[in-house]
Design a protein around this motif. Structure first.
Motif, PDB file in Angstrom:
ATOM      1  N   ASN A   1       0.831  -1.201   0.000  1.00 28.27           N
ATOM      2  CA  ASN A   1       0.000   0.000   0.000  1.00 28.27           C
ATOM      3  C   ASN A   1       0.871   1.258   0.000  1.00 28.27           C
ATOM      4  N   LYS A   2       1.902   1.209   0.852  1.00 28.09           N
ATOM      5  CA  LYS A   2       2.812   2.359   0.963  1.00 28.09           C
ATOM      6  C   LYS A   2       3.553   2.591  -0.362  1.00 28.09           C
ATOM      7  N   LEU A   3       3.970   1.466  -0.943  1.00 28.86           N
ATOM      8  CA  LEU A   3       4.703   1.521  -2.218  1.00 28.86           C
ATOM      9  C   LEU A   3       3.844   2.195  -3.296  1.00 28.86           C
TER      10      LEU A   3
ATOM     11  N   LYS B   1      19.302  15.993  12.246  1.00 27.63           N
ATOM     12  CA  LYS B   1      20.609  15.352  12.448  1.00 27.63           C
ATOM     13  C   LYS B   1      20.466  14.153  13.382  1.00 27.63           C
ATOM     14  N   ASP B   2      21.042  13.018  12.952  1.00 28.35           N
ATOM     15  CA  ASP B   2      21.009  11.838  13.834  1.00 28.35           C
ATOM     16  C   ASP B   2      22.415  11.321  14.065  1.00 28.35           C
ATOM     17  N   THR B   3      22.537  10.381  15.000  1.00 32.15           N
ATOM     18  CA  THR B   3      23.851   9.786  15.275  1.00 32.15           C
ATOM     19  C   THR B   3      23.760   8.285  14.988  1.00 32.15           C
ATOM     20  N   GLY B   4      23.121   7.983  13.848  1.00 31.48           N
ATOM     21  CA  GLY B   4      22.875   6.589  13.502  1.00 31.48           C
ATOM     22  C   GLY B   4      23.958   5.935  12.657  1.00 31.48           C
ATOM     23  N   ILE B   5      23.527   5.051  11.763  1.00 35.18           N
ATOM     24  CA  ILE B   5      24.490   4.213  11.027  1.00 35.18           C
ATOM     25  C   ILE B   5      25.265   4.979   9.949  1.00 35.18           C
ATOM     26  N   GLY B   6      24.744   6.146   9.532  1.00 40.05           N
ATOM     27  CA  GLY B   6      25.416   6.941   8.497  1.00 40.05           C
ATOM     28  C   GLY B   6      25.273   6.326   7.108  1.00 40.05           C
TER      29      GLY B   6
ATOM     30  N   LYS C   1      18.485   1.947  -1.792  1.00 37.29           N
ATOM     31  CA  LYS C   1      18.664   1.737  -0.347  1.00 37.29           C
ATOM     32  C   LYS C   1      20.087   1.259  -0.145  1.00 37.29           C
ATOM     33  N   THR C   2      20.774   1.792   0.850  1.00 36.85           N
ATOM     34  CA  THR C   2      22.155   1.330   1.058  1.00 36.85           C
ATOM     35  C   THR C   2      22.117  -0.076   1.659  1.00 36.85           C
ATOM     36  N   ASP C   3      23.219  -0.807   1.447  1.00 37.53           N
ATOM     37  CA  ASP C   3      23.275  -2.175   1.967  1.00 37.53           C
ATOM     38  C   ASP C   3      23.139  -2.180   3.484  1.00 37.53           C
TER      39      ASP C   3
ATOM     40  N   LYS D   1      18.395  -3.035   8.689  1.00 35.71           N
ATOM     41  CA  LYS D   1      17.701  -2.267   9.723  1.00 35.71           C
ATOM     42  C   LYS D   1      16.229  -2.011   9.399  1.00 35.71           C
ATOM     43  N   ASP D   2      15.936  -1.859   8.111  1.00 35.47           N
ATOM     44  CA  ASP D   2      14.567  -1.477   7.738  1.00 35.47           C
ATOM     45  C   ASP D   2      14.090  -2.269   6.530  1.00 35.47           C
ATOM     46  N   LYS D   3      13.203  -3.235   6.820  1.00 35.93           N
ATOM     47  CA  LYS D   3      12.735  -4.098   5.729  1.00 35.93           C
ATOM     48  C   LYS D   3      11.550  -3.473   5.003  1.00 35.93           C
ATOM     49  N   ARG D   4      10.858  -2.577   5.709  1.00 37.39           N
ATOM     50  CA  ARG D   4       9.655  -1.965   5.160  1.00 37.39           C
ATOM     51  C   ARG D   4       9.948  -0.939   4.067  1.00 37.39           C
ATOM     52  N   GLY D   5      11.085  -0.263   4.182  1.00 36.94           N
ATOM     53  CA  GLY D   5      11.420   0.872   3.305  1.00 36.94           C
ATOM     54  C   GLY D   5      11.337   0.538   1.817  1.00 36.94           C
ATOM     55  N   THR D   6      10.879   1.531   1.066  1.00 33.35           N
ATOM     56  CA  THR D   6      10.760   1.317  -0.378  1.00 33.35           C
ATOM     57  C   THR D   6      11.896   1.987  -1.145  1.00 33.35           C
ATOM     58  N   GLY D   7      12.567   2.906  -0.458  1.00 32.78           N
ATOM     59  CA  GLY D   7      13.643   3.641  -1.154  1.00 32.78           C
ATOM     60  C   GLY D   7      13.081   4.785  -1.981  1.00 32.78           C
ATOM     61  N   LEU D   8      11.821   5.132  -1.727  1.00 34.35           N
ATOM     62  CA  LEU D   8      11.203   6.218  -2.504  1.00 34.35           C
ATOM     63  C   LEU D   8      11.107   7.525  -1.707  1.00 34.35           C
ATOM     64  N   GLY D   9      11.269   7.415  -0.359  1.00 36.35           N
ATOM     65  CA  GLY D   9      11.084   8.576   0.525  1.00 36.35           C
ATOM     66  C   GLY D   9      11.911   9.787   0.125  1.00 36.35           C
ATOM     67  N   LEU D  10      13.233   9.592  -0.032  1.00 34.52           N
ATOM     68  CA  LEU D  10      14.103  10.734  -0.340  1.00 34.52           C
ATOM     69  C   LEU D  10      13.857  11.270  -1.754  1.00 34.52           C
ATOM     70  N   ALA D  11      13.458  10.367  -2.693  1.00 35.21           N
ATOM     71  CA  ALA D  11      13.156  10.825  -4.063  1.00 35.21           C
ATOM     72  C   ALA D  11      11.988  11.807  -4.004  1.00 35.21           C
TER      73      ALA D  11
HETATM   74  P1  ATP Z   1      10.931   4.729   2.613  1.00 38.62           P
HETATM   75  O1  ATP Z   1      11.346   6.128   2.854  1.00 38.62           O
HETATM   76  O2  ATP Z   1      10.105   4.556   1.428  1.00 38.62           O
HETATM   77  O3  ATP Z   1      10.382   4.084   3.812  1.00 38.62           O
HETATM   78  P2  ATP Z   1      13.704   4.329   2.690  1.00 38.62           P
HETATM   79  O4  ATP Z   1      13.702   5.117   3.943  1.00 38.62           O
HETATM   80  O5  ATP Z   1      14.585   3.122   2.646  1.00 38.62           O
HETATM   81  O6  ATP Z   1      12.267   3.913   2.294  1.00 38.62           O
HETATM   82  P3  ATP Z   1      14.611   6.729   1.468  1.00 38.62           P
HETATM   83  O7  ATP Z   1      13.979   7.523   2.540  1.00 38.62           O
HETATM   84  O8  ATP Z   1      14.521   7.177   0.100  1.00 38.62           O
HETATM   85  O9  ATP Z   1      14.121   5.222   1.472  1.00 38.62           O
HETATM   86  O10 ATP Z   1      16.140   6.585   1.814  1.00 38.62           O
HETATM   87  C1  ATP Z   1      16.997   5.931   0.882  1.00 38.62           C
HETATM   88  C2  ATP Z   1      18.156   5.287   1.590  1.00 38.62           C
HETATM   89  O11 ATP Z   1      19.044   6.298   2.085  1.00 38.62           O
HETATM   90  C3  ATP Z   1      17.770   4.513   2.792  1.00 38.62           C
HETATM   91  O12 ATP Z   1      17.372   3.212   2.468  1.00 38.62           O
HETATM   92  C4  ATP Z   1      19.094   4.515   3.549  1.00 38.62           C
HETATM   93  O13 ATP Z   1      19.952   3.535   3.021  1.00 38.62           O
HETATM   94  C5  ATP Z   1      19.655   5.897   3.271  1.00 38.62           C
HETATM   95  N1  ATP Z   1      19.331   6.847   4.336  1.00 38.62           N
HETATM   96  C6  ATP Z   1      18.376   7.800   4.313  1.00 38.62           C
HETATM   97  N2  ATP Z   1      18.344   8.519   5.426  1.00 38.62           N
HETATM   98  C7  ATP Z   1      19.328   7.996   6.236  1.00 38.62           C
HETATM   99  C8  ATP Z   1      19.814   8.288   7.537  1.00 38.62           C
HETATM  100  N3  ATP Z   1      19.282   9.269   8.250  1.00 38.62           N
HETATM  101  N4  ATP Z   1      20.838   7.546   8.018  1.00 38.62           N
HETATM  102  C9  ATP Z   1      21.376   6.564   7.263  1.00 38.62           C
HETATM  103  N5  ATP Z   1      20.965   6.233   6.023  1.00 38.62           N
HETATM  104  C10 ATP Z   1      19.954   6.916   5.515  1.00 38.62           C
END
Ligand code: ATP
Ligand code: MG
Length: 470
Positions: free
Chosen positions: A294-296, A397-402, A417-419, A424-434
């Protein structure tokens, strides 16, 4: 079409040649003969007037003998390449410079009135010549009385020969022009026709989807520019096609995996492989996958809106600090679970910006969602706003995995999506930042990312301060 263009030109050249020769053979030939004839007539008439007024009159005055005059006339006749006659008014030939035609006595049927008002005649001159001859005459007058006539005869064949000589020069000139035209055709072939053929061939390849072909024309003229533009267009089209192929592959992949797992679990439930008491667990997984699908679909629809013409923005003036607080609040539940805290460093009380509020909420939602997803538990996320040069800078700003260095540029791509993040996140579609990128670009603003793998990530974007605020 290519071949006929050249063929048409060739046929044009041949027609031009044939018409040229035809014109010379008819029009030019006739006009030249006409010109030579009238020129000869006026020359001979001038000459005959001169001779009639001088030597011929002297005979009638008795100051010169016929022999003396004949000698003079023979010299002039050789110079003119013509025959000179002196005849009495009754038609008796007194002098004839042409020794070969021995004419004596009267000219039969001689009647000067047949000349009417003209001073020349073209014909056989009362049947005295066997070929067509031009005869020019001048009366010899003594005391206002016509005593005889001076005639100059020139065969028409002499004039025709002169005309033929001139026409041959015209033919040669035409042949040279024709050859020059072929040289021009050759030049045209190399500079225009062959390049156009190359371009047409390349265009045909492109129409068949083969964008690899490049047009190798580097001339510094219009054709060169055209080839350059077409090459550029082909490169753009090929990347576009490549992007589209990648997009479709990603979409299919992202739809297929949840569908496969849903299908698998449903089949297992139906055929009893999954016992009744375990069904809840698997139905939850099915629900999770359905939500993902649905999210996709939602995200893709959202992106599609920005695709071709960009989306219509509903610009209003709102307080960004307040919006940030609201979005952060909506994440409270998730943050409690992960023990993540927020630190808000916001400008004064209010910072009014001019933007589409719901879209900016979505940007904040996506960026904060990422920050939470990719942060370790027991950490803190900082959201900061600063005003500078009529803009508000918003930083999350976060102090996460980078993000690894070589992935930084790719995170804006659809489905990327980075490897590191996959685990960490199986749900993500990789469309959010686009989507984020599209929204910020639609506002004509910028977004940047600073990240170090294993240390943390900071996203900063700008928004224009509202006029109210300034
Ligand atoms: P969705 O947003 O659809 O749930 P997503 O979060 O995986 O999926 P994007 O938001 O487009 O997709 O982010 C693309 C990728 O960029 C992520 O999968 C992750 O690998 C990397 N990324 C984005 N934000 C961060 C962050 N704050 N820290 C580390 N990696 C990030
Ligand atoms: Mg995201």
């Amino acid at each position: 079409m290519k071949r006929t263009l050249y063929l048409k030109l060739l046929i044009g050249y041949v027609i031009f040649g044939i018409l040229g020769f035809f014109t010379i053979a008819t029009f030019t030939s006739r006009q030249t003969l006409h010109y030579i004839k009238s020129d000869t007539i006026s020359n001979l008439y001038r000459e005959s007037n001169l001779l009639a007024g001088s030597y011929a009159s002297n005979y009638y005055r008795g100051t010169m003998t016929l022999e003396d005059i004949k000698l003079h006339f023979q010299a002039v006749a050789t110079y003119l390449d013509a025959d000179i006659w002196v005849i009495d008014d009754d038609g008796t030939i007194l002098i004839n410079t042409n020794e070969e035609i021995l004419l004596e006595g009267n000219i039969k049927n001689f009647d000067i009135s047949t000349f009417s008002s003209s001073y020349y005649q073209s014909g056989t001159f009362f049947n005295t010549f066997s070929e067509e001859t031009l005869s020019v005459f001048s009366p010899i007058t003594i005391n206002y009385k016509v005593r005889g006539y001076l005639l100059i005869h020139k065969p028409i064949t002499d004039l025709v020969l002169l005309k033929d000589g001139l026409i041959n020069i015209s033919y040669m000139t035409l042949a040279i022009i024709f050859l020059c035209a072929f040289v021009v055709l050759g030049l045209f072939t190399f500079t225009v026709y062959l390049p156009i053929r190359k371009i047409t061939q390349a265009a045909k390849e492109y129409s068949e989807g083969n964008f690899e072909t490049k047009i190798s024309i580097h001339s510094n003229d219009e054709i060169g520019y055209l080839a350059g533009s077409i090459n550029y267009m082909a490169t753009e089209l090929s990347t576009l096609e490549e992007d589209q192929r990648k997009f479709i592959a990603n979409v299919s992949h992202d739809f297929r995996s949840p569908l496969t797992s849903i299908k698998g679990y449903l089949e297992a439930i139906m055929d009893g492989t999954i016992p009744h008491e375990m069904q809840d667990k698997y139905l939850n997984i099915i629900l999770f996958e359905t939500e993902r699908l649905n999210k996709l679909t939602q995200s893709m629809l959202e992106l599609n809106k920005y695709g071709s013409k960009g989306s219509m923005l509903d610009i209003s003036s709102f307080d960004i600090n307040n919006t940030i607080k609201m979005v952060v609040q909506s994440f409270e539940g998730t943050c409690k679970k992960k023990k993540i805290s927020f630190e808000l460093i916001l400008t004064g009380h209010t910072s009014f910006v001019s933007a589409d509020m719901s879209k900016i909420q979505q940007v904040l939602y996506n960026l904060i969602d990422n920050a939470i997803k990719f942060s370790h538990s027991d950490s803190s996320i900082t959201v900061e706003t600063t005003e500078k040069n009529e803009k508000v800078f918003i930083s999350i700003k976060d102090t996460g995995i980078g993000i690894p260095k070589d992935s930084i540029k790719k995170i804006w791509e659809r489905f990327y999506k980075t490897d590191l993040s996959r685990g960490k996140d199986k749900r993500g579609t990789g469309l959010g930042l686009a989507i984020v990128k599209e929204i910020i670009s639609a506002h004509n603003e910028n977004i940047n990312v600073i990240s170090t793998e294993g240390v943390g990530t900071e996203f900063i974007f700008t928004l224009p301060l509202s006029k109210k605020e300034l």
